[in-house]
Structures are given as C-alpha cells and as structure tokens.
Scaffold this motif. Structure first.
Motif, PDB file in Angstrom:
ATOM      1  N   GLY B  78       0.797  -1.227   0.000  1.00  0.00           N
ATOM      2  CA  GLY B  78       0.000   0.000   0.000  1.00  0.00           C
ATOM      3  C   GLY B  78       0.827   1.273   0.000  1.00  0.00           C
ATOM      4  O   GLY B  78       0.367   2.305  -0.450  1.00  0.00           O
ATOM      5  N   SER B  79       2.042   1.205   0.563  1.00  0.00           N
ATOM      6  CA  SER B  79       2.929   2.375   0.567  1.00  0.00           C
ATOM      7  C   SER B  79       4.355   1.873   0.738  1.00  0.00           C
ATOM      8  O   SER B  79       4.575   0.770   1.242  1.00  0.00           O
ATOM      9  CB  SER B  79       2.570   3.320   1.721  1.00  0.00           C
ATOM     10  OG  SER B  79       2.822   2.695   2.964  1.00  0.00           O
ATOM     11  N   GLU B  81       6.534   2.884   2.782  1.00  0.00           N
ATOM     12  CA  GLU B  81       6.791   2.760   4.217  1.00  0.00           C
ATOM     13  C   GLU B  81       6.316   1.389   4.722  1.00  0.00           C
ATOM     14  O   GLU B  81       7.014   0.707   5.475  1.00  0.00           O
ATOM     15  CB  GLU B  81       6.041   3.884   4.946  1.00  0.00           C
ATOM     16  CG  GLU B  81       6.523   4.161   6.349  1.00  0.00           C
ATOM     17  CD  GLU B  81       5.733   5.287   7.023  1.00  0.00           C
ATOM     18  OE1 GLU B  81       4.599   5.565   6.599  1.00  0.00           O
ATOM     19  OE2 GLU B  81       6.264   5.869   7.988  1.00  0.00           O
ATOM     20  N   ALA B  82       5.141   0.979   4.271  1.00  0.00           N
ATOM     21  CA  ALA B  82       4.594  -0.312   4.691  1.00  0.00           C
ATOM     22  C   ALA B  82       5.367  -1.469   4.048  1.00  0.00           C
ATOM     23  O   ALA B  82       5.565  -2.512   4.681  1.00  0.00           O
ATOM     24  CB  ALA B  82       3.109  -0.393   4.333  1.00  0.00           C
ATOM     25  N   GLU B  85       8.415  -1.876   6.166  1.00  0.00           N
ATOM     26  CA  GLU B  85       8.018  -2.383   7.478  1.00  0.00           C
ATOM     27  C   GLU B  85       7.701  -3.876   7.423  1.00  0.00           C
ATOM     28  O   GLU B  85       8.041  -4.628   8.344  1.00  0.00           O
ATOM     29  CB  GLU B  85       6.798  -1.590   7.976  1.00  0.00           C
ATOM     30  CG  GLU B  85       6.201  -2.058   9.299  1.00  0.00           C
ATOM     31  CD  GLU B  85       7.081  -1.774  10.515  1.00  0.00           C
ATOM     32  OE1 GLU B  85       7.938  -0.880  10.416  1.00  0.00           O
ATOM     33  OE2 GLU B  85       6.893  -2.467  11.542  1.00  0.00           O
TER      34      GLU B  85
END
Lengths: 180, 184
Positions: B78-79, B81-82, B85
């Motif tokens: 989804g992004s 950053e994700a 992570e």
C-alpha cells in the motif's frame, strides 16, 4: 462604556468548536508525521484526518450561518484600514479552513489511503493513487497550514490588542455567556 | 475380435482427446492481490513475483494439483513505508523466511466450474491447512482460475508485538488470486 455587541450563540459555538479542533489538529499533524511507523502512528493519522473532516463539515455550517447572519458591527473607533484588514483576514481564515482539510483529503487519496471519517463514513477518493501528486499535496497542505498559523496569530493578537491595549470589551463579542 | 478391440480403444480415447490438461502458467496474466483494513480504511496490495506449478484436467479434477511460491520481497503493501516495514521481524521476517508457499492436497468439484481446493499454506515457518474456493473460467487460448479466501494474519504470526492489535490492523486479510494457464 457602550453595551457589548455579541455574535449570535450558534456563531460563537461554531467559532470555538472549530478553534479547539484546529488547536488539536495542527500540533498533531506536526508531531505525527516524523514518527516511525507504528500502530500509534496509524491511530494519530486517523484522528488527525477525522478532526480535519469534522472541521470541514463545521465550517460548511459556519459559512452558511455567516452568510445569513450579520456579525455585530465593529466599534466606531476602529480605523477604516483595520476594518478592511479584518475583513480580508476573516475571509482568508474561512478559505484556509476549507482548503486545508480538502488538501489533506486529496493528499490522503493520492497516497493511496482513503479517508474514512471515524472509521465509519468513507469519503470518496477524488483523485487516484499517484505518488508525485501525493508528495506535492503534502507540501501544499503544510504551506497552507503555516499560513493559517500566521493568520491565527494575527487574529488572536488583534483581538487581544483591541481588548487589553485599547481597553475595549472586545473579547466579549465572541465570549460564552453575557448579554447579546 | 481385433476390430472390436479397436472400436473399444477409440471409444475410450475419444473423451481424452477433447480434454485439455492446463499446466503451462502465464505469469503476466496471473495476479495475487490482497486487501485488509487499517483503522477502518481498506488497503489494497499484492505480490508481483510468484511462480505457479499446476495441472488441471476438467475431466479429472480430483487429480488436479497446484503449487505456488511467492517472493515476499515483491510485496506492494500500500505504501513504500509499509513495504519496508513488512520485511521486519514482527511481520514476514523476510531475511529468514523470504517465501510463502501453498501446496494443494485435494481438489473437489462443486459443479458449475466451481471447485474446492484444500492445501497447506506456509508463511513465516508456520503451516496451516486452508480451504480455497476456485472458479475455473475456460477460454479460447488460456483458462483462468480465480480464487479468494480470507487469511487470518495472526495464525501465521504476521504482525506480532505491538502490531498484534487487530483494532489498528485487522486480522482478516482478503486474498484474491488469478492464475492463467494453457494446455500447451
């Protein structure tokens, strides 16, 4: 001392509700965006978005009220240039209170995260997922917010000046209680 | 006698001649997507790289088998950053478990081109039996197999520690896949 002209009660309630939300939403926005990814960060982002959408809704009501209800006239002693400045500043505050939540909503959509008000009411994505647009809107959102910060400081400073330095009961215009 | 034998043979061979066993997967037309809720917000993602080995003959669905291996580094969560992570210990722990695998054990026809595929999904070193409904869509050049199921991420330890809070990131992940294959 003449009688104090107050804003109508709905105008006063809306003013302070929106003020409270802005004073919560602004520092939240500044704080949350530097945080490393965590469930708390996701929560804060959601709270910030819910605050913003609430502001947008309340300002729509406020604008409707303002356009149909005359604010109390300013005291005669206030200079013409100050009246013009006040009208411009208030107009800009209204514009920012609408454009800032809108820019946040669009940014969220562009970054691929739909805004769902209180986790219940989904707002439509008005733009598709687009990283470049999302980054651009993030900059726009930030710039608009710091413009708002400057205007709010000016707004508060002007009210305090009229009240304390010029010694007029100016703050009562927007205060709880008292006579209309 | 010999003639009868030939006729019998032809009769037996006839249905087999029409049947196609789908076993060549077309990666570019195959997708794996997922969707989950984060603070009530639907987040879409997927995996770009995975390999599928399969064999499916509509005439003998019980003999069908499928094996899917997913490269977890190809995630879109989804992004960016994700995505980063998700590689960490609390999520996929990708340096230790770089792949997810599904191996079918049993396929059962439900009628109307619908099937039920049972198998084992292995993710982050944990194996769980899954039941996956699959729809077979015959086509001129390639057939398509559409499947969807709900995966509970905590069954596999995906999102541990602070991320185990399902009020923030939901436990249920809706997985949808489409595998295109030919009989050539």
């Amino acid at each position: 001392m003449s009688t104090v002209m107050r804003y109508s009660t709905p105008a006063i309630v809306l003013h302070w509700l929106v003020a409270l939300l802005i004073f919560a939403g602004f520092p939240l926005g500044v704080y949350m965006h530097e945080l490393p990814l965590s469930p708390d960060k996701l929560k804060l982002y959601s709270y910030h978005k819910w605050i913003g959408v609430t502001v947008l809704m309340l300002v729509a009501v406020r604008l409707g009220w303002r356009l149909t209800h005359m604010p109390p006239p300013l005291p005669d002693s206030i200079a013409a240039w100050q009246r013009r400045a006040s009208a411009i500043a208030h107009g800009l505050l209204y514009v920012l209170m609408i454009v800032i939540p809108l820019s946040g909503w669009l940014m969220s959509s562009a970054k691929g995260f739909q805004t769902v008000w209180f986790g219940v009411l989904p707002l439509p994505d008005l733009v598709g997922k687009d990283k470049a647009l999302g980054d651009l809107l993030a900059g726009v959102h930030q710039a608009l917010n710091f413009t708002l910060l400057a205007l709010v400081i000016l707004h508060v400073a002007a009210a305090l000046k009229h009240h304390f330095i010029e010694r007029r009961p100016f703050l009562q215009r927007m205060a709880w209680g008292g006579k209309e | 006698m010999r003639m009868t034998g030939l006729i019998l043979l032809a009769a037996l061979a006839a249905p087999a001649a029409n049947a196609v066993e789908f076993h060549t997967v077309l990666p570019k037309q195959s997708t794996i997507h997922f969707e989950f809720r984060q603070m009530g917000v639907p987040i879409k993602g997927g995996f770009k790289r995975f390999t599928t080995q399969m064999a499916f003959d509509p005439a003998r669905p019980e003999a069908a088998r499928a094996q899917i291996e997913i490269d977890l580094a190809s995630i879109d969560a989804g992004s960016s950053e994700a995505d980063e992570e998700s590689a960490g210990k609390l999520w996929f722990d990708r340096s230790v478990y770089p792949k997810a695998t599904f191996v079918s054990s049993q396929v059962r026809a439900l009628g109307n081109n619908r099937y039920e595929m049972r198998g084992t999904l292995t993710l982050k070193g944990r194996s769980r039996d899954m039941v996956v409904p699959v729809t077979f869509v015959p086509g001129n050049n390639a057939a398509v197999f559409d499947g969807a199921f709900v995966l509970r991420r905590l069954d596999f330890g995906i999102g541990e520690g602070m991320w185990a809070d399902v009020a923030t990131v939901a436990n249920e992940v809706q997985v949808r896949f489409r595998i295109a294959a030919t009989g050539n």
